[in-house]
Write a protein that holds these residues in place. Structure first.
Motif, PDB file in Angstrom:
ATOM      1  N   HIS A  28       0.855  -1.193   0.000  1.00 37.05           N
ATOM      2  CA  HIS A  28       0.000   0.000   0.000  1.00 37.05           C
ATOM      3  C   HIS A  28       0.890   1.243   0.000  1.00 37.05           C
ATOM      4  O   HIS A  28       1.801   1.350   0.810  1.00 37.05           O
ATOM      5  N   GLN A  29       0.625   2.161  -0.886  1.00 39.48           N
ATOM      6  CA  GLN A  29       1.234   3.490  -0.882  1.00 39.48           C
ATOM      7  C   GLN A  29       0.173   4.443  -0.341  1.00 39.48           C
ATOM      8  O   GLN A  29      -0.917   4.502  -0.889  1.00 39.48           O
ATOM      9  N   VAL A  30       0.481   5.145   0.722  1.00 43.26           N
ATOM     10  CA  VAL A  30      -0.532   6.011   1.331  1.00 43.26           C
ATOM     11  C   VAL A  30       0.044   7.364   1.700  1.00 43.26           C
ATOM     12  O   VAL A  30       1.245   7.512   1.897  1.00 43.26           O
ATOM     13  N   THR A  31      -0.849   8.337   1.777  1.00 44.95           N
ATOM     14  CA  THR A  31      -0.538   9.641   2.349  1.00 44.95           C
ATOM     15  C   THR A  31      -1.342   9.757   3.626  1.00 44.95           C
ATOM     16  O   THR A  31      -2.575   9.678   3.593  1.00 44.95           O
ATOM     17  N   LEU A  32      -0.662   9.899   4.730  1.00 48.30           N
ATOM     18  CA  LEU A  32      -1.349  10.001   6.018  1.00 48.30           C
ATOM     19  C   LEU A  32      -1.882  11.410   6.216  1.00 48.30           C
ATOM     20  O   LEU A  32      -1.233  12.381   5.818  1.00 48.30           O
ATOM     21  N   PRO A  33      -3.051  11.542   6.835  1.00 45.75           N
ATOM     22  CA  PRO A  33      -3.602  12.882   7.076  1.00 45.75           C
ATOM     23  C   PRO A  33      -2.772  13.648   8.102  1.00 45.75           C
ATOM     24  O   PRO A  33      -2.049  13.059   8.896  1.00 45.75           O
ATOM     25  N   SER A  34      -2.900  14.952   8.053  1.00 44.65           N
ATOM     26  CA  SER A  34      -2.172  15.777   9.024  1.00 44.65           C
ATOM     27  C   SER A  34      -2.776  15.600  10.410  1.00 44.65           C
ATOM     28  O   SER A  34      -3.959  15.299  10.561  1.00 44.65           O
ATOM     29  N   GLN A  35      -1.928  15.755  11.405  1.00 46.54           N
ATOM     30  CA  GLN A  35      -2.350  15.702  12.803  1.00 46.54           C
ATOM     31  C   GLN A  35      -1.365  16.544  13.597  1.00 46.54           C
ATOM     32  O   GLN A  35      -0.256  16.805  13.137  1.00 46.54           O
ATOM     33  N   PRO A  36      -1.767  16.974  14.796  1.00 51.46           N
ATOM     34  CA  PRO A  36      -0.910  17.884  15.565  1.00 51.46           C
ATOM     35  C   PRO A  36       0.429  17.275  15.983  1.00 51.46           C
ATOM     36  O   PRO A  36       1.435  17.960  16.017  1.00 51.46           O
ATOM     37  N   GLU A  37       0.457  15.990  16.287  1.00 51.34           N
ATOM     38  CA  GLU A  37       1.674  15.322  16.739  1.00 51.34           C
ATOM     39  C   GLU A  37       2.264  14.501  15.598  1.00 51.34           C
ATOM     40  O   GLU A  37       1.539  14.060  14.708  1.00 51.34           O
ATOM     41  N   PRO A  38       3.574  14.250  15.622  1.00 50.33           N
ATOM     42  CA  PRO A  38       4.159  13.375  14.603  1.00 50.33           C
ATOM     43  C   PRO A  38       3.526  11.983  14.648  1.00 50.33           C
ATOM     44  O   PRO A  38       3.117  11.506  15.702  1.00 50.33           O
ATOM     45  N   TRP A  39       3.471  11.327  13.501  1.00 50.64           N
ATOM     46  CA  TRP A  39       2.914   9.981  13.416  1.00 50.64           C
ATOM     47  C   TRP A  39       3.852   8.999  14.100  1.00 50.64           C
ATOM     48  O   TRP A  39       5.059   9.009  13.868  1.00 50.64           O
ATOM     49  N   ASP A  40       3.287   8.148  14.958  1.00 52.79           N
ATOM     50  CA  ASP A  40       4.036   7.042  15.525  1.00 52.79           C
ATOM     51  C   ASP A  40       3.325   5.748  15.137  1.00 52.79           C
ATOM     52  O   ASP A  40       2.251   5.770  14.540  1.00 52.79           O
ATOM     53  N   ILE A  41       3.933   4.617  15.461  1.00 51.97           N
ATOM     54  CA  ILE A  41       3.354   3.334  15.076  1.00 51.97           C
ATOM     55  C   ILE A  41       1.997   3.124  15.749  1.00 51.97           C
ATOM     56  O   ILE A  41       1.081   2.569  15.144  1.00 51.97           O
ATOM     57  N   ARG A  42       1.846   3.587  16.967  1.00 51.21           N
ATOM     58  CA  ARG A  42       0.559   3.456  17.674  1.00 51.21           C
ATOM     59  C   ARG A  42      -0.566   4.091  16.867  1.00 51.21           C
ATOM     60  O   ARG A  42      -1.605   3.472  16.622  1.00 51.21           O
ATOM     61  N   ASN A  43      -0.360   5.337  16.423  1.00 55.13           N
ATOM     62  CA  ASN A  43      -1.386   6.029  15.630  1.00 55.13           C
ATOM     63  C   ASN A  43      -1.512   5.424  14.235  1.00 55.13           C
ATOM     64  O   ASN A  43      -2.602   5.378  13.674  1.00 55.13           O
ATOM     65  N   LEU A  44      -0.401   4.960  13.689  1.00 55.18           N
ATOM     66  CA  LEU A  44      -0.448   4.311  12.390  1.00 55.18           C
ATOM     67  C   LEU A  44      -1.327   3.067  12.434  1.00 55.18           C
ATOM     68  O   LEU A  44      -2.140   2.843  11.538  1.00 55.18           O
ATOM     69  N   LEU A  45      -1.198   2.241  13.470  1.00 54.85           N
ATOM     70  CA  LEU A  45      -2.011   1.032  13.577  1.00 54.85           C
ATOM     71  C   LEU A  45      -3.495   1.359  13.681  1.00 54.85           C
ATOM     72  O   LEU A  45      -4.324   0.676  13.078  1.00 54.85           O
ATOM     73  N   LYS A  46      -3.838   2.416  14.407  1.00 58.60           N
ATOM     74  CA  LYS A  46      -5.244   2.848  14.472  1.00 58.60           C
ATOM     75  C   LYS A  46      -5.737   3.242  13.083  1.00 58.60           C
ATOM     76  O   LYS A  46      -6.841   2.899  12.680  1.00 58.60           O
TER      77      LYS A  46
END
Length: 104
Positions: A28-46
């Motif tokens: 999968h090639q994806v663009t993650l949405p913006s969020q206030p904090e940097p992306w971590d694996i925890r948020n990525l899994l959600k």
């Protein structure tokens, strides 16, 4: 450098049967949405659970993490060496999920 807002992670890959939970799509090639904090694996899994996972989430997730038997590699290194759920995604990271769970 943590993943900038609206930046694409190069790829997420699912192997060893894990791809079957994602409509058989291995990469999968994806663009993650913006969020206030940097992306971590925890948020990525959600995000993966909400946006990519198509069936049987109990075979991929347990609580906020992957279930035992799912090997996670970040740039070909075991995520346990990288900080697991707290690892901050970097630009161009490759994240690979390999299922070691097999029916018999």
């Amino acid at each position: 450098m943590a993943l900038p807002l609206n930046s694409a992670v190069r790829s997420f890959c699912f192997r060893g049967g894990a791809e079957l939970l994602f409509d058989g799509v291995k990469k999968h090639q994806v663009t993650l949405p913006s969020q206030p904090e940097p992306w971590d694996i925890r948020n990525l899994l959600k995000w993966i659970k909400t946006n990519l996972l198509k069936e049987r989430p109990e075979l991929f997730m347990q609580g906020e993490s992957v279930r035992p038997g799912i090997l996670v590699l970040i740039n070909d290194a075991d995520w346990e060496l990288m900080g697991e759920l707290d690892y901050k995604l970097q630009d161009q990271d490759n994240v690979l999920f390999i299922s070691t769970l097999h029916g018999g």
